[in-house]
Design a protein around this motif. Structure first.
Motif, PDB file in Angstrom:
ATOM      1  N   GLN A   1       3.902   8.659   6.294  1.00  0.00           N
ATOM      2  CA  GLN A   1       3.470   7.998   7.522  1.00  0.00           C
ATOM      3  C   GLN A   1       3.918   8.746   8.767  1.00  0.00           C
ATOM      4  O   GLN A   1       3.195   8.799   9.757  1.00  0.00           O
ATOM      5  CB  GLN A   1       4.002   6.563   7.571  1.00  0.00           C
ATOM      6  N   SER A   2       5.115   9.284   8.758  1.00  0.00           N
ATOM      7  CA  SER A   2       5.633   9.968   9.944  1.00  0.00           C
ATOM      8  C   SER A   2       6.166  11.332   9.542  1.00  0.00           C
ATOM      9  O   SER A   2       6.655  11.520   8.421  1.00  0.00           O
ATOM     10  CB  SER A   2       6.746   9.145  10.608  1.00  0.00           C
ATOM     11  N   ALA A   3       6.052  12.273  10.466  1.00  0.00           N
ATOM     12  CA  ALA A   3       6.517  13.638  10.225  1.00  0.00           C
ATOM     13  C   ALA A   3       7.605  13.967  11.240  1.00  0.00           C
ATOM     14  O   ALA A   3       7.391  13.859  12.445  1.00  0.00           O
ATOM     15  CB  ALA A   3       5.364  14.624  10.344  1.00  0.00           C
ATOM     16  N   ALA A   4       8.778  14.341  10.755  1.00  0.00           N
ATOM     17  CA  ALA A   4       9.897  14.688  11.638  1.00  0.00           C
ATOM     18  C   ALA A   4      10.573  15.947  11.119  1.00  0.00           C
ATOM     19  O   ALA A   4      10.737  16.125   9.915  1.00  0.00           O
ATOM     20  CB  ALA A   4      10.898  13.533  11.699  1.00  0.00           C
TER      21      ALA A   4
ATOM     22  N   LYS B   1       0.821  -1.215   0.000  1.00  0.00           N
ATOM     23  CA  LYS B   1       0.000   0.000   0.000  1.00  0.00           C
ATOM     24  C   LYS B   1       0.855   1.265   0.000  1.00  0.00           C
ATOM     25  O   LYS B   1       0.665   2.163  -0.826  1.00  0.00           O
ATOM     26  CB  LYS B   1      -0.921   0.012   1.227  1.00  0.00           C
ATOM     27  N   SER B   2       1.789   1.360   0.952  1.00  0.00           N
ATOM     28  CA  SER B   2       2.622   2.562   1.045  1.00  0.00           C
ATOM     29  C   SER B   2       3.554   2.683  -0.152  1.00  0.00           C
ATOM     30  O   SER B   2       3.832   3.794  -0.625  1.00  0.00           O
ATOM     31  CB  SER B   2       3.443   2.547   2.343  1.00  0.00           C
ATOM     32  N   THR B   3       4.027   1.551  -0.669  1.00  0.00           N
ATOM     33  CA  THR B   3       4.863   1.586  -1.864  1.00  0.00           C
ATOM     34  C   THR B   3       4.069   2.123  -3.046  1.00  0.00           C
ATOM     35  O   THR B   3       4.572   2.948  -3.823  1.00  0.00           O
ATOM     36  CB  THR B   3       5.400   0.189  -2.176  1.00  0.00           C
ATOM     37  N   LEU B   4       2.828   1.687  -3.187  1.00  0.00           N
ATOM     38  CA  LEU B   4       1.989   2.188  -4.276  1.00  0.00           C
ATOM     39  C   LEU B   4       1.756   3.679  -4.117  1.00  0.00           C
ATOM     40  O   LEU B   4       1.852   4.436  -5.097  1.00  0.00           O
ATOM     41  CB  LEU B   4       0.663   1.435  -4.296  1.00  0.00           C
TER      42      LEU B   4
END
Length: 305
Positions: free
Chosen positions: A110-113, A68-71
């Motif tokens: 997915q993550s924010a840094a 999913k995330s790769t797509l």
């Protein structure tokens, strides 16, 4: 002009860019054709064909490792395809420069840094960077204020991003994407760190953006949220699309039980009719079904069969 705005202008405003027209209802904003992506030795996506249309919410669902995330990364042009083509706004992604692409699609990872303790308002304002030097740059402050209100982060606009909780950071990251006002929004698990209220908030915002004519592609693990808010779902399994279509047509006991390797039941919500997906669990609340230790007597000792 602030240092932040000068930096944005230097990065994005070196040459005039054409502001894309608002998409027509039903227009294809992103399309993947026979998409293959390898990460190391593994083929993560194998022959994906998928489109997202203006005015819809498209949910990508499936078990961990399904792709999913790769797509989503490939649709965003953040991950290169080994073969096949991704089109954004009718053109292969390789045909857009990064600034041009940023006017057409926004991405929530997915993550924010962040390495520096920027105030929340400045983090959201970063979403306006692609518009520097265009005719719509004057809408920066209006866009930032509206995005912060939609994500319910206005109350801590002056706090450092680094001082926020995980859920608060997730909402600030969403506000940044909303402030960008690109017609294609690509969101990777935007509800993962959020409580019940804010999960619903995020999906309501997705629906509002679709109603305004945007295309929203969102990776979700919660099948209930996908069924309630998505116009279409694509179920990924082992790097392929196992099924795609409206949730009421796609979400079935057999398909989901096979894809997730967990027996489930699907039945309509009594009021809305949206599919409800419930894992099949043992009826007893004590010993799990098939307890290998066998039955016990009242004193807790094993008994013979």
């Amino acid at each position: 002009m602030s240092a932040l705005r000068r930096g944005r202008a230097a990065l994005f405003g070196r040459r005039p860019r054409t502001v894309p027209a608002r998409p027509a209802p039903g227009e294809v904003l992103v399309r993947a054709e026979d998409l293959h992506v390898r990460l190391g030795e593994r083929e993560v996506l194998a022959g994906i064909g998928l489109s997202a249309y203006a005015g819809e919410v498209l949910a990508l669902v499936g078990p961990n490792g399904a792709g999913k995330s790769t797509l989503l990364g490939a649709l965003a042009a953040d991950l290169p395809a080994d073969s096949g083509t991704v089109y954004v706004d009718g053109r292969p992604v390789s045909g857009w420069t990064a600034p041009e692409l940023a006017l057409r699609r926004s991405v929530l990872p997915q993550s924010a840094a962040l390495s520096f303790p920027f105030p929340v308002a400045d983090v959201v304002r970063m979403g306006r960077a692609p518009w520097a030097g265009t005719a719509l740059a004057d809408a920066d402050e209006e866009s930032v204020a509206a995005a912060m209100a939609a994500a319910e982060v206005t109350g801590f606009a002056g706090r450092p991003f680094s001082a926020l909780s995980g859920g608060e950071r997730a909402r600030v990251a969403l506000a940044r994407v909303l402030a960008q006002r690109a017609p294609l929004m690509l969101l990777d698990e935007p509800t993962a760190a959020l409580d019940l209220r804010h999960q619903e908030l995020v999906l309501r915002v997705c629906r509002e953006r679709a109603a305004a004519g945007d295309a929203v592609v969102v990776v979700l693990h919660d099948l209930g949220l996908a069924a309630a808010y998505a116009d279409r779902v694509a179920v990924l399994h082992d790097g392929r699309i196992a099924a795609a279509g409206p949730p009421s047509e796609v979400f079935g006991d057999g398909l989901l039980s096979r894809v997730y390797r967990q027996p489930v039941e699907v039945f309509p919500h009594p009021r809305t009719g949206a599919p409800l997906v419930v894992p099949v669990r043992a009826e007893a609340k004590g010993e799990p079904a098939g307890n290998p230790c066998g039955p016990r007597n009242a004193d807790g000792d094993l008994t013979s069969a």
